[in-house]
Design a protein around this motif. Structure first.
Motif, PDB file in Angstrom:
ATOM      1  N   HIS A  79       0.837  -1.198   0.000  1.00  0.00           N
ATOM      2  CA  HIS A  79       0.000   0.000   0.000  1.00  0.00           C
ATOM      3  C   HIS A  79       0.875   1.251   0.000  1.00  0.00           C
ATOM      4  O   HIS A  79       1.795   1.369   0.809  1.00  0.00           O
ATOM      5  CB  HIS A  79      -0.891   0.035   1.247  1.00  0.00           C
ATOM      6  N   LEU A  80       0.575   2.179  -0.875  1.00  0.00           N
ATOM      7  CA  LEU A  80       1.313   3.423  -0.972  1.00  0.00           C
ATOM      8  C   LEU A  80       1.115   4.280   0.277  1.00  0.00           C
ATOM      9  O   LEU A  80      -0.007   4.562   0.679  1.00  0.00           O
ATOM     10  CB  LEU A  80       0.854   4.216  -2.195  1.00  0.00           C
ATOM     11  N   ASN A  83       9.409   5.169   4.968  1.00  0.00           N
ATOM     12  CA  ASN A  83      10.690   4.466   5.028  1.00  0.00           C
ATOM     13  C   ASN A  83      10.763   3.761   6.376  1.00  0.00           C
ATOM     14  O   ASN A  83      10.691   4.402   7.415  1.00  0.00           O
ATOM     15  CB  ASN A  83      11.861   5.427   4.857  1.00  0.00           C
ATOM     16  N   ALA A  84      10.863   2.447   6.341  1.00  0.00           N
ATOM     17  CA  ALA A  84      10.870   1.660   7.578  1.00  0.00           C
ATOM     18  C   ALA A  84      12.052   2.063   8.453  1.00  0.00           C
ATOM     19  O   ALA A  84      13.156   2.301   7.969  1.00  0.00           O
ATOM     20  CB  ALA A  84      10.941   0.173   7.261  1.00  0.00           C
ATOM     21  N   ALA A  85      11.802   2.156   9.752  1.00  0.00           N
ATOM     22  CA  ALA A  85      12.872   2.505  10.708  1.00  0.00           C
ATOM     23  C   ALA A  85      13.857   1.348  10.819  1.00  0.00           C
ATOM     24  O   ALA A  85      13.484   0.186  10.732  1.00  0.00           O
ATOM     25  CB  ALA A  85      12.258   2.815  12.066  1.00  0.00           C
ATOM     26  N   ALA A  86      15.113   1.685  10.999  1.00  0.00           N
ATOM     27  CA  ALA A  86      16.150   0.663  11.151  1.00  0.00           C
ATOM     28  C   ALA A  86      16.296   0.328  12.635  1.00  0.00           C
ATOM     29  O   ALA A  86      16.955   1.050  13.374  1.00  0.00           O
ATOM     30  CB  ALA A  86      17.464   1.155  10.573  1.00  0.00           C
ATOM     31  N   MET A  98      19.928 -13.579   3.220  1.00  0.00           N
ATOM     32  CA  MET A  98      18.508 -13.871   3.225  1.00  0.00           C
ATOM     33  C   MET A  98      17.719 -12.969   4.163  1.00  0.00           C
ATOM     34  O   MET A  98      16.541 -13.162   4.360  1.00  0.00           O
ATOM     35  CB  MET A  98      18.278 -15.351   3.512  1.00  0.00           C
ATOM     36  N   PHE A  99      18.353 -11.984   4.755  1.00  0.00           N
ATOM     37  CA  PHE A  99      17.663 -10.849   5.360  1.00  0.00           C
ATOM     38  C   PHE A  99      17.985  -9.672   4.469  1.00  0.00           C
ATOM     39  O   PHE A  99      19.140  -9.355   4.246  1.00  0.00           O
ATOM     40  CB  PHE A  99      18.207 -10.537   6.768  1.00  0.00           C
ATOM     41  N   PHE A 100      16.975  -9.043   3.924  1.00  0.00           N
ATOM     42  CA  PHE A 100      17.227  -7.884   3.086  1.00  0.00           C
ATOM     43  C   PHE A 100      16.043  -6.948   3.161  1.00  0.00           C
ATOM     44  O   PHE A 100      14.992  -7.291   3.680  1.00  0.00           O
ATOM     45  CB  PHE A 100      17.545  -8.277   1.641  1.00  0.00           C
ATOM     46  N   HIS A 101      16.234  -5.743   2.663  1.00  0.00           N
ATOM     47  CA  HIS A 101      15.205  -4.706   2.706  1.00  0.00           C
ATOM     48  C   HIS A 101      14.637  -4.462   1.322  1.00  0.00           C
ATOM     49  O   HIS A 101      15.367  -4.489   0.333  1.00  0.00           O
ATOM     50  CB  HIS A 101      15.784  -3.392   3.241  1.00  0.00           C
ATOM     51  N   ASP A 102      13.326  -4.194   1.281  1.00  0.00           N
ATOM     52  CA  ASP A 102      12.730  -3.767   0.021  1.00  0.00           C
ATOM     53  C   ASP A 102      13.053  -2.288  -0.175  1.00  0.00           C
ATOM     54  O   ASP A 102      13.667  -1.661   0.699  1.00  0.00           O
ATOM     55  CB  ASP A 102      11.232  -4.088  -0.020  1.00  0.00           C
ATOM     56  N   PRO A 103      12.701  -1.698  -1.312  1.00  0.00           N
ATOM     57  CA  PRO A 103      13.056  -0.301  -1.551  1.00  0.00           C
ATOM     58  C   PRO A 103      12.476   0.682  -0.536  1.00  0.00           C
ATOM     59  O   PRO A 103      12.999   1.774  -0.375  1.00  0.00           O
ATOM     60  CB  PRO A 103      12.500  -0.029  -2.957  1.00  0.00           C
ATOM     61  N   SER A 104      11.402   0.291   0.170  1.00  0.00           N
ATOM     62  CA  SER A 104      10.806   1.173   1.178  1.00  0.00           C
ATOM     63  C   SER A 104      11.403   0.966   2.559  1.00  0.00           C
ATOM     64  O   SER A 104      10.975   1.584   3.521  1.00  0.00           O
ATOM     65  CB  SER A 104       9.287   0.946   1.235  1.00  0.00           C
ATOM     66  N   GLY A 105      12.372   0.062   2.678  1.00  0.00           N
ATOM     67  CA  GLY A 105      13.014  -0.184   3.961  1.00  0.00           C
ATOM     68  C   GLY A 105      12.394  -1.304   4.769  1.00  0.00           C
ATOM     69  O   GLY A 105      12.854  -1.597   5.873  1.00  0.00           O
ATOM     70  N   ASN A 106      11.334  -1.972   4.250  1.00  0.00           N
ATOM     71  CA  ASN A 106      10.748  -3.113   4.961  1.00  0.00           C
ATOM     72  C   ASN A 106      11.722  -4.280   4.916  1.00  0.00           C
ATOM     73  O   ASN A 106      12.272  -4.597   3.855  1.00  0.00           O
ATOM     74  CB  ASN A 106       9.426  -3.543   4.304  1.00  0.00           C
TER      75      ASN A 106
END
Length: 122
Positions: free
Chosen positions: A49-50, A55-58, A93-101
């Motif tokens: 969902h837009l 941007n997901a917090a780290a 195998m842990f990675f982030h999508d472009p939005s930081g998820n």
């Protein structure tokens, strides 16, 4: 077979999500609109969902001595599925999508352990 789950999550750009989830991860696309898109993630429905400016917090939590990103989602795969995905991605195998998820993909040599009850002590 278990019941499929549904997960809705925020992304900063729908087209960027399409490229990542559809193009890179290979998730078939389902229904969509200008502000959201459904994907089939190993038989489960995930919906990007837009949320403009998202941007997901780290943040991380220690799990078995490793810093695990929180929040995250993914799938528990068969060993063959895991290795097939790892070969396509060539990434951890842990990675982030472009939005930081953060996403996690893991292989289970004994799938019954996925819901085994136990307590980890540090």
């Amino acid at each position: 077979m278990t019941t499929p789950f549904h997960l809705a999550f925020p992304v900063r750009d729908v087209e960027e999500a399409r490229q990542f989830y559809g193009g890179i991860l290979g998730c078939p696309e389902g229904r969509s609109a200008a502000t959201w898109v459904d994907f089939n993630l190993y038989g489960h429905q995930i919906v990007a969902h837009l949320v403009r400016g998202y941007n997901a917090a780290a943040s991380h939590n220690a799990v078995d001595g490793d810093p695990v990103p929180v929040p995250h989602f993914g799938a528990a795969l068969t060993v063959d599925e895991f290795h097939s995905l790892a070969e396509r991605l060539k990434w951890t195998m842990f990675f982030h999508d472009p939005s930081g998820n953060a996403l996690e993909f893991k292989a289970m040599t004994n799938p019954d352990n996925l819901f085994a009850k136990y307590t980890v002590t540090d």
